[in-house]
Design a protein around this motif. Sequence first.
Motif, PDB file in Angstrom:
ATOM      1  N   GLU A  86       0.834  -1.206   0.000  1.00 33.77           N
ATOM      2  CA  GLU A  86       0.000   0.000   0.000  1.00 33.77           C
ATOM      3  C   GLU A  86       0.872   1.260   0.000  1.00 33.77           C
ATOM      4  N   GLN A  87       1.956   1.219   0.761  1.00 32.41           N
ATOM      5  CA  GLN A  87       2.833   2.387   0.827  1.00 32.41           C
ATOM      6  C   GLN A  87       3.512   2.637  -0.509  1.00 32.41           C
ATOM      7  N   TYR A  88       4.001   1.578  -1.142  1.00 34.02           N
ATOM      8  CA  TYR A  88       4.637   1.756  -2.451  1.00 34.02           C
ATOM      9  C   TYR A  88       3.628   2.165  -3.513  1.00 34.02           C
ATOM     10  N   ALA A  89       2.407   1.664  -3.405  1.00 39.90           N
ATOM     11  CA  ALA A  89       1.367   2.075  -4.349  1.00 39.90           C
ATOM     12  C   ALA A  89       1.119   3.578  -4.252  1.00 39.90           C
ATOM     13  N   ALA A  90       1.244   4.122  -3.048  1.00 42.52           N
ATOM     14  CA  ALA A  90       0.993   5.547  -2.839  1.00 42.52           C
ATOM     15  C   ALA A  90       2.066   6.440  -3.443  1.00 42.52           C
ATOM     16  N   ILE A  91       3.243   5.877  -3.744  1.00 37.66           N
ATOM     17  CA  ILE A  91       4.312   6.685  -4.346  1.00 37.66           C
ATOM     18  C   ILE A  91       4.596   6.276  -5.786  1.00 37.66           C
ATOM     19  N   GLY A  92       3.651   5.604  -6.413  1.00 34.05           N
ATOM     20  CA  GLY A  92       3.804   5.303  -7.830  1.00 34.05           C
ATOM     21  C   GLY A  92       3.952   3.848  -8.172  1.00 34.05           C
ATOM     22  N   GLY A  93       3.919   2.948  -7.184  1.00 29.90           N
ATOM     23  CA  GLY A  93       3.945   1.519  -7.483  1.00 29.90           C
ATOM     24  C   GLY A  93       5.275   0.838  -7.278  1.00 29.90           C
ATOM     25  N   GLY A  94       6.273   1.557  -6.838  1.00 32.22           N
ATOM     26  CA  GLY A  94       7.586   0.957  -6.610  1.00 32.22           C
ATOM     27  C   GLY A  94       8.578   2.009  -6.189  1.00 32.22           C
ATOM     28  N   SER A  95       9.800   1.556  -5.915  1.00 37.58           N
ATOM     29  CA  SER A  95      10.838   2.472  -5.445  1.00 37.58           C
ATOM     30  C   SER A  95      11.615   3.067  -6.617  1.00 37.58           C
ATOM     31  N   PRO A  96      11.916   4.362  -6.581  1.00 35.78           N
ATOM     32  CA  PRO A  96      12.745   4.975  -7.622  1.00 35.78           C
ATOM     33  C   PRO A  96      14.240   4.889  -7.330  1.00 35.78           C
TER      34      PRO A  96
END
Length: 388
Positions: A86-96
Amino acid sequence: MLRLQHKRVASWAFGANRHSISRQFATTTSKPPTAVVLMNLGGPKDLNEVQPFLQNLFSDGDLIPIPFQQTAAKFLAKRRTPKIQEQYAAIGGGSPILSWTEKQGKMLEERLDKLSPQTAPHKSYIAFRYSSPLTPETLAEMKKDGVERAVAFSLYPQYSCSTTGSSLNELWKNLKVLDPENKIRWSVVDRWPTHSGLVEVFARHIEKALLEYPENERKDAVLLFSAHSLPMSVVNRGDPYPQEVAATVQRVMERLGFSNPYRLIWQSQVGPRAWLGPQTDQVLEGYAKLGKKNLLMIPIAFVSDHIETLFEVDVEYGHLAKEKGLTGFKRVESLNDDPVFIDAMADLVSKQLSSKRPVSTQLGLRCPLCTNEKCGQQKEFFAGQVLE
């Protein structure tokens, strides 16, 4: 105002052809590259990678020492995956973090080729601790490229046994298997908390962010230097991280002429154990009660955006600040691909390449209450490298 900086998502495509370029490298140049191995924690590229990432993280005894490590790691990863997804979904779906590290590496190569032509060509490699490219993958790629000289560069500016130490332990462990004849000569940039370039880029980002406050309120904005916390059990065995983080803060404030009031605070605590504090959420609540409204967050131990800046600070703490009436809650821009930051990296690597000392004086010193024998063996290995 809260800034989520969604432009980071578009940059994930950067470097998509890096691996194919790597496979061609050895055949297009007569001289093997000088390697710069960028070490960091990594992050899942998409939601499907969250559980493997968490399992690797919980399996690291240097970071999270728990009984029955491997079994517990599987259980904890499975239990926490939905929430973290859920947290990664909130920032675009993954880590940059991979795309930023690739970009940092490419810019670093260009700087080093000009700054240190005698060791050119230079090639950056990435060795993440918990997500691909993992250390074994990176070493295999280096061997294909015929690398004979390498610098392990920690993207954690301040040293901790839980971060840089864990990455170096993993590197040493895999070198015993993948390069048993020690064909690659290594040196290490293991810490750089007070490097002038690091201090300068943080100071400039703070000065830029302060301009967003009304002029009559600017000098009273509180600078909150936030870093990932540590369990007190790690601190009490002698880990140098708290002192080195504080050293960075001190140098940055000296560069700013102590223009604003400031505090060093700690984030990302998990579990019931005692952690280094004060905790960031408690700090925000405390300053709200004291009537402060302008709080500027500075992630002082991170060099690129990832979950702890984009979600924990921007989203979680941003929501808390709004609830508490902290109308002037902001975060400084992360270092990411700032040219001043890349220049600092290039300076550190070029000086390490010209030095006859493979490691810093500090790296060879174990924590006074250390019980991890592989830590001592790893330090001996890197300190014993012969650089000609």
